[in-house]
Design a protein around this motif. Structure first.
Motif, PDB file in Angstrom:
ATOM      1  N   MET A 150      -4.719   0.044   7.359  1.00 35.09           N
ATOM      2  CA  MET A 150      -4.494   0.787   6.133  1.00 35.09           C
ATOM      3  C   MET A 150      -5.251   2.111   6.142  1.00 35.09           C
ATOM      4  O   MET A 150      -4.745   3.147   5.717  1.00 35.09           O
ATOM      5  CB  MET A 150      -4.899  -0.069   4.933  1.00 35.09           C
ATOM      6  CG  MET A 150      -4.731   0.595   3.579  1.00 35.09           C
ATOM      7  SD  MET A 150      -6.235   1.454   3.041  1.00 35.09           S
ATOM      8  CE  MET A 150      -7.325   0.063   2.780  1.00 35.09           C
ATOM      9  N   PHE A 203       0.833  -1.205   0.000  1.00 35.91           N
ATOM     10  CA  PHE A 203       0.000   0.000   0.000  1.00 35.91           C
ATOM     11  C   PHE A 203       0.867   1.254   0.000  1.00 35.91           C
ATOM     12  O   PHE A 203       0.570   2.243  -0.657  1.00 35.91           O
ATOM     13  CB  PHE A 203      -0.904   0.031   1.234  1.00 35.91           C
ATOM     14  CG  PHE A 203      -2.107  -0.864   1.129  1.00 35.91           C
ATOM     15  CD1 PHE A 203      -2.899  -0.864  -0.004  1.00 35.91           C
ATOM     16  CD2 PHE A 203      -2.448  -1.701   2.169  1.00 35.91           C
ATOM     17  CE1 PHE A 203      -4.019  -1.684  -0.096  1.00 35.91           C
ATOM     18  CE2 PHE A 203      -3.563  -2.526   2.088  1.00 35.91           C
ATOM     19  CZ  PHE A 203      -4.337  -2.518   0.963  1.00 35.91           C
ATOM     20  N   GLN A 204       1.971   1.208   0.752  1.00 38.99           N
ATOM     21  CA  GLN A 204       2.850   2.376   0.868  1.00 38.99           C
ATOM     22  C   GLN A 204       3.665   2.599  -0.396  1.00 38.99           C
ATOM     23  O   GLN A 204       3.870   3.740  -0.828  1.00 38.99           O
ATOM     24  CB  GLN A 204       3.788   2.209   2.074  1.00 38.99           C
ATOM     25  CG  GLN A 204       3.068   2.177   3.415  1.00 38.99           C
ATOM     26  CD  GLN A 204       3.999   1.801   4.551  1.00 38.99           C
ATOM     27  OE1 GLN A 204       5.193   1.626   4.359  1.00 38.99           O
ATOM     28  NE2 GLN A 204       3.449   1.672   5.755  1.00 38.99           N
ATOM     29  N   GLN A 215      -4.661   6.071   4.737  1.00 40.02           N
ATOM     30  CA  GLN A 215      -5.140   6.280   3.373  1.00 40.02           C
ATOM     31  C   GLN A 215      -6.464   5.561   3.151  1.00 40.02           C
ATOM     32  O   GLN A 215      -6.786   4.607   3.868  1.00 40.02           O
ATOM     33  CB  GLN A 215      -4.109   5.770   2.360  1.00 40.02           C
ATOM     34  CG  GLN A 215      -3.716   4.313   2.571  1.00 40.02           C
ATOM     35  CD  GLN A 215      -2.449   3.950   1.835  1.00 40.02           C
ATOM     36  OE1 GLN A 215      -2.303   4.263   0.670  1.00 40.02           O
ATOM     37  NE2 GLN A 215      -1.528   3.285   2.518  1.00 40.02           N
ATOM     38  N   ASN A 263       3.277   1.135  -3.621  1.00 36.82           N
ATOM     39  CA  ASN A 263       2.610   1.118  -4.933  1.00 36.82           C
ATOM     40  C   ASN A 263       1.104   1.118  -4.722  1.00 36.82           C
ATOM     41  O   ASN A 263       0.448   0.089  -4.815  1.00 36.82           O
ATOM     42  CB  ASN A 263       3.048  -0.121  -5.729  1.00 36.82           C
ATOM     43  CG  ASN A 263       2.529  -0.100  -7.152  1.00 36.82           C
ATOM     44  OD1 ASN A 263       2.045   0.924  -7.636  1.00 36.82           O
ATOM     45  ND2 ASN A 263       2.609  -1.230  -7.825  1.00 36.82           N
ATOM     46  N   LYS A 264       0.562   2.289  -4.412  1.00 36.29           N
ATOM     47  CA  LYS A 264      -0.841   2.399  -4.028  1.00 36.29           C
ATOM     48  C   LYS A 264      -1.767   1.980  -5.167  1.00 36.29           C
ATOM     49  O   LYS A 264      -1.727   2.555  -6.247  1.00 36.29           O
ATOM     50  CB  LYS A 264      -1.148   3.843  -3.622  1.00 36.29           C
ATOM     51  CG  LYS A 264      -2.579   4.037  -3.139  1.00 36.29           C
ATOM     52  CD  LYS A 264      -2.806   5.479  -2.728  1.00 36.29           C
ATOM     53  CE  LYS A 264      -4.261   5.705  -2.330  1.00 36.29           C
ATOM     54  NZ  LYS A 264      -4.505   7.111  -1.940  1.00 36.29           N
ATOM     55  N   ILE A 266      -8.576   3.523   0.357  1.00 37.65           N
ATOM     56  CA  ILE A 266      -8.584   2.813  -0.917  1.00 37.65           C
ATOM     57  C   ILE A 266      -9.861   1.984  -0.982  1.00 37.65           C
ATOM     58  O   ILE A 266     -10.207   1.311  -0.011  1.00 37.65           O
ATOM     59  CB  ILE A 266      -7.348   1.891  -1.048  1.00 37.65           C
ATOM     60  CG1 ILE A 266      -6.062   2.721  -1.083  1.00 37.65           C
ATOM     61  CG2 ILE A 266      -7.443   1.020  -2.302  1.00 37.65           C
ATOM     62  CD1 ILE A 266      -4.803   1.895  -1.024  1.00 37.65           C
TER      63      ILE A 266
END
Length: 247
Positions: free
Chosen positions: A72, A45-46, A76, A48-49, A78
């Motif tokens: 997560m 996640f950090q 952020q 390659n979002k 997602i």
């Protein structure tokens, strides 16, 4: 050629993960990675979002899929699609508190996966269109002792504090959920939190401010307002309980 939607798959059964990846690739999406553990997924996640994450609820290890999404979401947002298998009511309520875009039950059909992705993309597009429509002009809400004036359809309308259920962060915007309508504000949740009267409101999560008078249920990791499960950060749980004893 348009950019392909980037999708991350977090599934500890690599056969299932590979099948999902193959189908998504055939549908024209870009699979960024196949991850089997929550810790590895947090790193992904950090670094390659993705634009969408498909996550198995029943991951093996210290953190299951719901724990992963909760961590997560501390940094952020997602769009999440959960994969589920024989999920009981407790797991479902925990998962619901993280506001997923869709659920896919195992064993799943190919059409289930395709529809879940398409519905998620439609919801992302609708959210972006709504933000663009509502925020062509930035107007700071007027906050009074008993109400808030917010921009809605080119007008400033009055929303009584007693009618506000909770406020949800959407990146650099806030969405006020009231008993009758929703209102989108062009300001961050942090900025709004600093302006709201703290005798009525408390921030319980990086993405949520709630009206204390509207809480109807308190669980270990979430509260319930108007039948919606709202996550509560561990660091803020004690303050919430203290505040409830003073209202």
């Amino acid at each position: 050629m348009p950019n392909k939607t980037k999708i991350l798959i977090v599934e500890d059964d690599m056969i299932i993960a590979a099948n999902i990846s193959l189908q998504l690739t055939n549908l024209g999406y870009q699979v960024t990675a196949l991850i089997s553990s929550a810790n590895d997924a947090l790193l992904q996640f950090q670094n390659n979002k993705p634009e969408i994450a498909i996550i198995d609820i029943n991951l093996k290890g210290k953190l299951d899929g719901i724990d992963l999404v909760t961590k997560m979401q501390e940094t952020q947002n997602i769009p999440i699609i959960y994969l589920t298998a024989n999920t009981d009511e407790a797991h479902f309520n925990r998962a619901k508190s993280t506001n997923p875009f869709a659920f896919i039950s195992k064993p799943y059909k190919n059409l289930d996966l395709q529809h879940a992705i398409e519905l998620t993309l439609n919801r992302i597009k609708a959210n972006k269109s709504e933000i663009k429509l509502e925020t062509t002009e930035k107007i700071t809400p007027f906050i009074l002792s008993d109400s808030i004036f917010v921009k809605h359809l080119e007008k400033m309308v009055r929303v009584n504090i007693e009618d506000i259920l909770y406020i949800e962060a959407e990146r650099n915007y806030c969405r006020i959920h009231s008993k009758t309508k929703e209102y989108l504000l062009v300001m961050t949740l942090k900025d709004l939190d600093e302006k709201l009267p703290n005798r009525h409101f408390i921030r319980v999560h990086r993405s949520f401010i709630v009206n204390l008078s509207q809480i109807v249920e308190i669980a270990t990791s979430y509260i319930v307002i108007a039948k919606k499960a709202i996550p509560v950060s561990k660091a803020l749980k004690e303050e919430l309980l203290n505040r409830l004893q003073t209202i």
